[in-house]
Design a protein around this motif. Structure first.
Motif, PDB file in Angstrom:
ATOM      1  N   ILE A   4       0.860  -1.179   0.000  1.00 20.13           N
ATOM      2  CA  ILE A   4       0.000   0.000   0.000  1.00 20.13           C
ATOM      3  C   ILE A   4       0.896   1.229   0.000  1.00 20.13           C
ATOM      4  CG2 ILE A   4      -0.261   0.144   2.524  1.00 20.13           C
ATOM      5  CD1 ILE A   4      -3.301   0.960   1.820  1.00 20.13           C
ATOM      6  N   VAL A 108      -3.069   0.748  -4.514  1.00 20.85           N
ATOM      7  CA  VAL A 108      -3.921   1.416  -3.536  1.00 20.85           C
ATOM      8  C   VAL A 108      -3.067   2.288  -2.621  1.00 20.85           C
ATOM      9  CG1 VAL A 108      -5.781  -0.286  -3.601  1.00 20.85           C
ATOM     10  CG2 VAL A 108      -3.926  -0.549  -1.939  1.00 20.85           C
ATOM     11  N   VAL A 130      -7.728   4.930  -1.189  1.00 22.54           N
ATOM     12  CA  VAL A 130      -8.779   4.194  -0.495  1.00 22.54           C
ATOM     13  C   VAL A 130      -9.103   4.770   0.879  1.00 22.54           C
ATOM     14  CG1 VAL A 130      -8.359   2.050  -1.758  1.00 22.54           C
ATOM     15  CG2 VAL A 130      -7.115   2.498   0.388  1.00 22.54           C
ATOM     16  N   ALA A 131      -8.264   5.693   1.365  1.00 21.83           N
ATOM     17  CA  ALA A 131      -8.490   6.326   2.662  1.00 21.83           C
ATOM     18  C   ALA A 131      -7.642   7.596   2.729  1.00 21.83           C
ATOM     19  CB  ALA A 131      -8.132   5.382   3.809  1.00 21.83           C
ATOM     20  N   ARG A 143     -14.779   7.974   1.277  1.00 16.05           N
ATOM     21  CA  ARG A 143     -13.842   6.964   1.788  1.00 16.05           C
ATOM     22  C   ARG A 143     -13.469   7.331   3.211  1.00 16.05           C
ATOM     23  NH1 ARG A 143     -10.803   9.629  -2.928  1.00 16.05           N
ATOM     24  NH2 ARG A 143     -12.351   8.425  -3.908  1.00 16.05           N
ATOM     25  N   CYS A 157      -5.919   0.624   9.185  1.00 15.74           N
ATOM     26  CA  CYS A 157      -6.440   0.877   7.839  1.00 15.74           C
ATOM     27  C   CYS A 157      -5.454   0.405   6.771  1.00 15.74           C
ATOM     28  CB  CYS A 157      -6.734   2.365   7.672  1.00 15.74           C
ATOM     29  SG  CYS A 157      -7.224   2.829   6.006  1.00 15.74           S
ATOM     30  N   LYS A 161      -6.321  -2.493   4.073  1.00 20.53           N
ATOM     31  CA  LYS A 161      -6.525  -2.091   2.675  1.00 20.53           C
ATOM     32  C   LYS A 161      -5.378  -2.498   1.743  1.00 20.53           C
ATOM     33  CE  LYS A 161     -10.241   0.637   3.461  1.00 20.53           C
ATOM     34  NZ  LYS A 161     -11.521   0.459   2.813  1.00 20.53           N
ATOM     35  N   GLN A 163      -2.910  -4.490  -0.606  1.00 16.19           N
ATOM     36  CA  GLN A 163      -3.214  -5.548  -1.564  1.00 16.19           C
ATOM     37  C   GLN A 163      -2.055  -6.534  -1.658  1.00 16.19           C
ATOM     38  OE1 GLN A 163      -4.007  -3.255  -5.147  1.00 16.19           O
ATOM     39  NE2 GLN A 163      -6.183  -3.727  -4.907  1.00 16.19           N
TER      40      GLN A 163
END
Length: 176
Positions: A4, A108, A130-131, A143, A157, A161, A163
């Motif tokens: 991430i 992400v 994503v955040a 988000r 988080c 989140k 990947q």
């Protein structure tokens, strides 16, 4: 490995946040590596040292080793800069890779936003965010928004989140 990114404008506090997150993950037993993108030339070697002289003489790679650490310096010379996928596959396996920079890549990301920076937020135009970790509210962000100083919540988080490496590599191939 899971991946991430942390994205944001210069001065938003990405590095400061990373230096708080890494010990938090360590306390949780999560092994972390980082990739940092630099927009300028940089040097990790000391002019005048033997390894520096090896590079200056034209060595493609110089591996420096000691009882405390080792480093591999690879000179690109006239080769193009490596992309994030090529860098990720060069890392030793860990639980989590945190990527600072590469904000235009499709992996992400958590946006790090500081209102005093005077720059516009990235998330309205970037679906890979994503955040958001911010010192300002974003009630219409669509988000998760977390306080910039809430390191445990940001760590939760990021880990949730992130990947898998395979998914990041596949998405990068799709975008070629």
């Amino acid at each position: 490995m899971r991946v991430i990114g942390l994205a944001g404008w210069s001065g938003a506090g990405k590095t400061t946040l990373l230096t708080k997150l890494i010990p938090e993950f360590h306390r949780r037993g999560i092994m972390v590596s980082t990739i940092k993108h630099a927009h300028h030339a940089f040097d990790l070697d000391t002019p005048g040292k033997d390894s520096w002289a090896h590079r200056q003489a034209g060595a493609s790679e110089v591996l420096i080793s000691s009882a405390k650490r080792w480093a591999l310096l690879h000179e690109l010379r006239d080769e193009p800069e490596l992309g994030l996928p090529e860098l990720l596959v060069r890392l030793s396996p860990v639980d989590l890779v945190l990527v600072e920079g590469f904000k235009r890549d499709p992996h992400v990301k958590l946006e790090v936003y500081r209102a005093d920076n005077g720059k516009p937020p990235l998330h309205p135009d970037d679906s890979s965010i994503v955040a958001i970790a911010s010192d300002a509210p974003f009630p219409d962000a669509g988000r998760l928004v977390i306080g910039l100083d809430d390191v445990p919540a940001i760590a939760d988080c990021l880990f949730a989140k992130a990947q898998p490496l395979g998914a990041v590599l596949a998405r990068a191939k799709e975008d070629l």
